[in-house]
Scaffold this active site. Structure first.
Site, PDB file in Angstrom:
ATOM      1  N   ARG A   1       5.127 -33.700  14.369  1.00  0.00           N
ATOM      2  CA  ARG A   1       3.841 -34.261  14.830  1.00  0.00           C
ATOM      3  C   ARG A   1       3.136 -34.984  13.694  1.00  0.00           C
ATOM      4  NH1 ARG A   1       0.606 -29.707  17.729  1.00  0.00           N
ATOM      5  NH2 ARG A   1      -0.916 -31.387  17.997  1.00  0.00           N
TER       6      ARG A   1
ATOM      7  N   ASP B   1      -5.236 -35.112  14.458  1.00  0.00           N
ATOM      8  CA  ASP B   1      -4.831 -36.336  13.765  1.00  0.00           C
ATOM      9  C   ASP B   1      -6.016 -36.897  12.987  1.00  0.00           C
ATOM     10  OD1 ASP B   1      -5.028 -37.823  17.005  1.00  0.00           O
ATOM     11  OD2 ASP B   1      -6.414 -38.268  15.362  1.00  0.00           O
TER      12      ASP B   1
ATOM     13  N   HIS C   1     -10.281 -28.033  15.643  1.00  0.00           N
ATOM     14  CA  HIS C   1      -8.996 -27.335  15.619  1.00  0.00           C
ATOM     15  C   HIS C   1      -8.152 -27.673  14.404  1.00  0.00           C
ATOM     16  CE1 HIS C   1      -9.536 -26.963  20.224  1.00  0.00           C
ATOM     17  NE2 HIS C   1     -10.149 -25.998  19.578  1.00  0.00           N
TER      18      HIS C   1
ATOM     19  N   GLY D   1     -11.117 -38.268  26.875  1.00  0.00           N
ATOM     20  CA  GLY D   1      -9.702 -37.899  26.762  1.00  0.00           C
ATOM     21  C   GLY D   1      -9.455 -36.431  26.515  1.00  0.00           C
TER      22      GLY D   1
HETATM   23  C1  BV8 Z   1     -10.152 -18.382  20.410  1.00  0.00           C
HETATM   24  C2  BV8 Z   1      -4.624 -27.151  17.310  1.00  0.00           C
HETATM   25  C3  BV8 Z   1     -10.965 -16.221  19.909  1.00  0.00           C
HETATM   26  C4  BV8 Z   1      -3.171 -26.824  17.267  1.00  0.00           C
HETATM   27  C5  BV8 Z   1      -5.380 -26.362  19.512  1.00  0.00           C
HETATM   28  C6  BV8 Z   1      -8.173 -17.478  29.260  1.00  0.00           C
HETATM   29  C7  BV8 Z   1      -9.297 -18.151  29.684  1.00  0.00           C
HETATM   30  C8  BV8 Z   1     -10.087 -18.866  28.793  1.00  0.00           C
HETATM   31  C9  BV8 Z   1      -9.755 -18.904  27.435  1.00  0.00           C
HETATM   32  C10 BV8 Z   1      -8.633 -18.234  27.030  1.00  0.00           C
HETATM   33  C11 BV8 Z   1      -7.844 -17.523  27.924  1.00  0.00           C
HETATM   34  N1  BV8 Z   1      -6.823 -16.991  27.217  1.00  0.00           N
HETATM   35  C12 BV8 Z   1      -6.948 -17.330  25.913  1.00  0.00           C
HETATM   36  C13 BV8 Z   1      -8.051 -18.070  25.789  1.00  0.00           C
HETATM   37  C14 BV8 Z   1      -8.597 -18.653  24.556  1.00  0.00           C
HETATM   38  C15 BV8 Z   1      -7.799 -19.882  24.165  1.00  0.00           C
HETATM   39  C16 BV8 Z   1      -7.759 -20.900  25.282  1.00  0.00           C
HETATM   40  O1  BV8 Z   1      -8.727 -21.593  25.518  1.00  0.00           O
HETATM   41  N2  BV8 Z   1      -6.603 -20.972  25.959  1.00  0.00           N
HETATM   42  C17 BV8 Z   1      -6.492 -21.915  27.062  1.00  0.00           C
HETATM   43  C18 BV8 Z   1      -5.109 -22.557  27.016  1.00  0.00           C
HETATM   44  C19 BV8 Z   1      -6.697 -21.134  28.357  1.00  0.00           C
HETATM   45  N3  BV8 Z   1      -8.512 -20.434  23.030  1.00  0.00           N
HETATM   46  C20 BV8 Z   1      -8.192 -20.023  21.795  1.00  0.00           C
HETATM   47  O2  BV8 Z   1      -7.278 -19.278  21.543  1.00  0.00           O
HETATM   48  C21 BV8 Z   1      -9.115 -20.517  20.695  1.00  0.00           C
HETATM   49  N4  BV8 Z   1      -9.492 -19.416  19.892  1.00  0.00           N
HETATM   50  O3  BV8 Z   1     -10.502 -18.308  21.553  1.00  0.00           O
HETATM   51  O4  BV8 Z   1     -10.343 -17.418  19.483  1.00  0.00           O
HETATM   52  C22 BV8 Z   1     -11.185 -15.416  18.707  1.00  0.00           C
HETATM   53  C23 BV8 Z   1     -12.499 -15.044  18.387  1.00  0.00           C
HETATM   54  C24 BV8 Z   1     -12.685 -14.259  17.277  1.00  0.00           C
HETATM   55  C25 BV8 Z   1     -11.598 -13.872  16.483  1.00  0.00           C
HETATM   56  C26 BV8 Z   1     -10.304 -14.276  16.797  1.00  0.00           C
HETATM   57  C27 BV8 Z   1     -10.083 -15.048  17.912  1.00  0.00           C
HETATM   58  C28 BV8 Z   1      -8.377 -21.493  19.801  1.00  0.00           C
HETATM   59  C29 BV8 Z   1      -7.910 -22.676  20.589  1.00  0.00           C
HETATM   60  C30 BV8 Z   1      -7.395 -23.761  19.642  1.00  0.00           C
HETATM   61  C31 BV8 Z   1      -5.931 -24.031  19.914  1.00  0.00           C
HETATM   62  N5  BV8 Z   1      -5.485 -25.152  19.083  1.00  0.00           N
HETATM   63  N6  BV8 Z   1      -5.022 -27.381  18.700  1.00  0.00           N
HETATM   64  C32 BV8 Z   1      -2.329 -27.967  17.711  1.00  0.00           C
HETATM   65  O5  BV8 Z   1      -2.856 -29.041  18.011  1.00  0.00           O
HETATM   66  O6  BV8 Z   1      -1.107 -27.757  17.739  1.00  0.00           O
HETATM   67  S1  BV8 Z   1      -5.771 -26.689  21.128  1.00  0.00           S
HETATM   68  C33 BV8 Z   1      -4.983 -28.128  21.578  1.00  0.00           C
HETATM   69  O7  BV8 Z   1      -4.966 -28.136  22.975  1.00  0.00           O
HETATM   70  C34 BV8 Z   1      -5.770 -29.321  21.201  1.00  0.00           C
HETATM   71  O8  BV8 Z   1      -6.368 -29.238  19.968  1.00  0.00           O
HETATM   72  C35 BV8 Z   1      -6.773 -29.445  22.305  1.00  0.00           C
HETATM   73  O9  BV8 Z   1      -7.919 -28.748  22.036  1.00  0.00           O
HETATM   74  C36 BV8 Z   1      -6.054 -28.809  23.401  1.00  0.00           C
HETATM   75  C37 BV8 Z   1      -5.535 -29.919  24.256  1.00  0.00           C
HETATM   76  O10 BV8 Z   1      -6.598 -30.316  24.985  1.00  0.00           O
HETATM   77  P1  BV8 Z   1      -6.902 -31.855  25.205  1.00  0.00           P
HETATM   78  O11 BV8 Z   1      -7.255 -32.465  23.903  1.00  0.00           O
HETATM   79  O12 BV8 Z   1      -7.907 -31.873  26.275  1.00  0.00           O
HETATM   80  O13 BV8 Z   1      -5.530 -32.504  25.651  1.00  0.00           O
HETATM   81  P2  BV8 Z   1      -4.847 -32.443  27.081  1.00  0.00           P
HETATM   82  O14 BV8 Z   1      -3.470 -32.981  26.930  1.00  0.00           O
HETATM   83  O15 BV8 Z   1      -5.068 -31.076  27.677  1.00  0.00           O
HETATM   84  O16 BV8 Z   1      -5.719 -33.459  27.961  1.00  0.00           O
HETATM   85  C38 BV8 Z   1      -5.667 -34.839  27.667  1.00  0.00           C
HETATM   86  C39 BV8 Z   1      -6.681 -35.521  28.563  1.00  0.00           C
HETATM   87  O17 BV8 Z   1      -6.705 -36.907  28.234  1.00  0.00           O
HETATM   88  C40 BV8 Z   1      -6.343 -35.423  30.045  1.00  0.00           C
HETATM   89  O18 BV8 Z   1      -7.516 -35.124  30.775  1.00  0.00           O
HETATM   90  C41 BV8 Z   1      -5.824 -36.821  30.382  1.00  0.00           C
HETATM   91  O19 BV8 Z   1      -6.124 -37.191  31.709  1.00  0.00           O
HETATM   92  C42 BV8 Z   1      -6.592 -37.666  29.406  1.00  0.00           C
HETATM   93  N7  BV8 Z   1      -5.950 -38.931  29.011  1.00  0.00           N
HETATM   94  C43 BV8 Z   1      -4.633 -39.219  28.948  1.00  0.00           C
HETATM   95  N8  BV8 Z   1      -4.467 -40.495  28.507  1.00  0.00           N
HETATM   96  C44 BV8 Z   1      -5.716 -40.994  28.273  1.00  0.00           C
HETATM   97  C45 BV8 Z   1      -6.658 -39.999  28.593  1.00  0.00           C
HETATM   98  N9  BV8 Z   1      -7.984 -40.193  28.464  1.00  0.00           N
HETATM   99  C46 BV8 Z   1      -8.401 -41.393  28.011  1.00  0.00           C
HETATM  100  N10 BV8 Z   1      -7.551 -42.390  27.667  1.00  0.00           N
HETATM  101  C47 BV8 Z   1      -6.215 -42.235  27.796  1.00  0.00           C
HETATM  102  N11 BV8 Z   1      -5.381 -43.242  27.479  1.00  0.00           N
END
Ligand code: BV8
Length: 235
Positions: free
Chosen positions: A55, A88, A103, A169
């Site tokens: 990546r 990025d 993140h 996005g």
């Molecule tokens: C935490 C870095 C607690 C690494 C990332 C159940 C329910 C709710 C929450 C949770 C659950 N179980 C677990 C959790 C918590 C969990 C979470 O939210 N899980 C989700 C999956 C359910 N969260 C965590 O674990 C966070 N930490 O909660 O800690 C804690 C507290 C105290 C002490 C200890 C712990 C940490 C989360 C961070 C994870 N790391 N990234 C890496 O990149 O490898 S997250 C990673 O995924 C990204 O950084 C980003 O945040 C996420 C992806 O999301 P998007 O950016 O939205 O991307 P996606 O592909 O999903 O969507 C793209 C969008 O763009 C789409 O809508 C598409 O239509 C649109 N699009 C496409 N093309 C275009 C466009 N838009 C415009 N123009 C275009 N051309």
């Protein structure tokens, strides 16, 4: 006006960087549990390092697109903060001055000793045996699932003081990042830029203007209007 842009993987899609949840997205190639959690790091650090090395190469070969550049242009007249979920460096390379990475940042490395130090790493691979001064293995400076989001508390007041919020996005599926949208003041204009229109996640007290288009196409025109606007609303 204070303008905050909350961006996700979608703003970098047109720079050729894979999103997470689109067709062919990153998570289609890998299970989150295998490459983006502390457990994966414990169990198989080499696979995790390879996932981020590939990546990091893709980021180094990519360029900011018209969406990133438009956001930077907005600073000519407004106080702009980009709060990004992306790891990025395309917002910085488009010359946005205030970028908060919720993140982490893939071009940085972090030691894994008791007093972790963050260092600029650039586009080089991180491999087993790359150690910090105290001898601990280096890892990518990113937040894995299940890890705390240290920058979240810095983002809260920034969102709460926004006069205009742009949500660009992001599928808003990752917490606590996606919860930030609900902290925006009631009634402020919210520009939601995403070609995918069934966004259940965007529950907010703001006044939402949806642009169901790719960011690189929509943002230049939106920014032109915001540079002219007195109200922050699309006239
Ligand atoms: C935490 C870095 C607690 C690494 C990332 C159940 C329910 C709710 C929450 C949770 C659950 N179980 C677990 C959790 C918590 C969990 C979470 O939210 N899980 C989700 C999956 C359910 N969260 C965590 O674990 C966070 N930490 O909660 O800690 C804690 C507290 C105290 C002490 C200890 C712990 C940490 C989360 C961070 C994870 N790391 N990234 C890496 O990149 O490898 S997250 C990673 O995924 C990204 O950084 C980003 O945040 C996420 C992806 O999301 P998007 O950016 O939205 O991307 P996606 O592909 O999903 O969507 C793209 C969008 O763009 C789409 O809508 C598409 O239509 C649109 N699009 C496409 N093309 C275009 C466009 N838009 C415009 N123009 C275009 N051309």
């Amino acid at each position: 006006m204070k303008i905050v842009a909350l961006t996700g993987a979608g703003i970098s899609a047109e720079s050729g960087i894979a999103t997470f949840r689109g067709a062919g997205g990153l998570w289609e190639g890998h299970r989150v549990e295998d490459v983006a959690t502390p457990e994966a790091w414990e169990y198989d650090p080499e696979t995790v390092l390879e996932f981020y090395n590939s990546r990091r190469k893709a980021v180094a070969e990519a360029f900011p697109n018209a969406g990133h550049i438009a956001l930077a242009r907005l600073e000519a007249k407004h106080e702009v903060t980009v709060i990004t979920q992306n790891i990025d460096d395309l917002h910085e390379r488009a010359e946005s001055s205030h970028v908060l990475h919720l993140h982490g940042e893939i071009m940085k490395a972090r030691s894994t000793c008791d007093f972790p130090r963050v260092m600029n790493w650039g586009a080089r691979d991180i491999v087993l045996g790359d150690l910090c001064e105290s001898g601990s293995q280096l890892r990518p400076h990113v937040v894995w699932f299940g890890e705390e989001v240290p920058e979240y508390m810095r983002a809260v007041p920034i969102i709460a003081q926004a006069d205009v919020l742009m949500v660009i996005g992001t599928s808003l599926q990752v917490y606590p990042a996606s919860g930030l949208v609900e902290l925006a003041r009631p009634g402020i204009p919210i520009y939601w830029v995403d070609p995918d229109s069934d966004m259940a996640g965007l529950s907010t007290a703001g006044e939402v203007f949806h642009f169901p288009e790719p960011a690189a196409g929509a943002l230049p025109g939106i920014v032109d209007r915001l540079l002219e606007s007195q109200t922050g609303r699309p006239e």
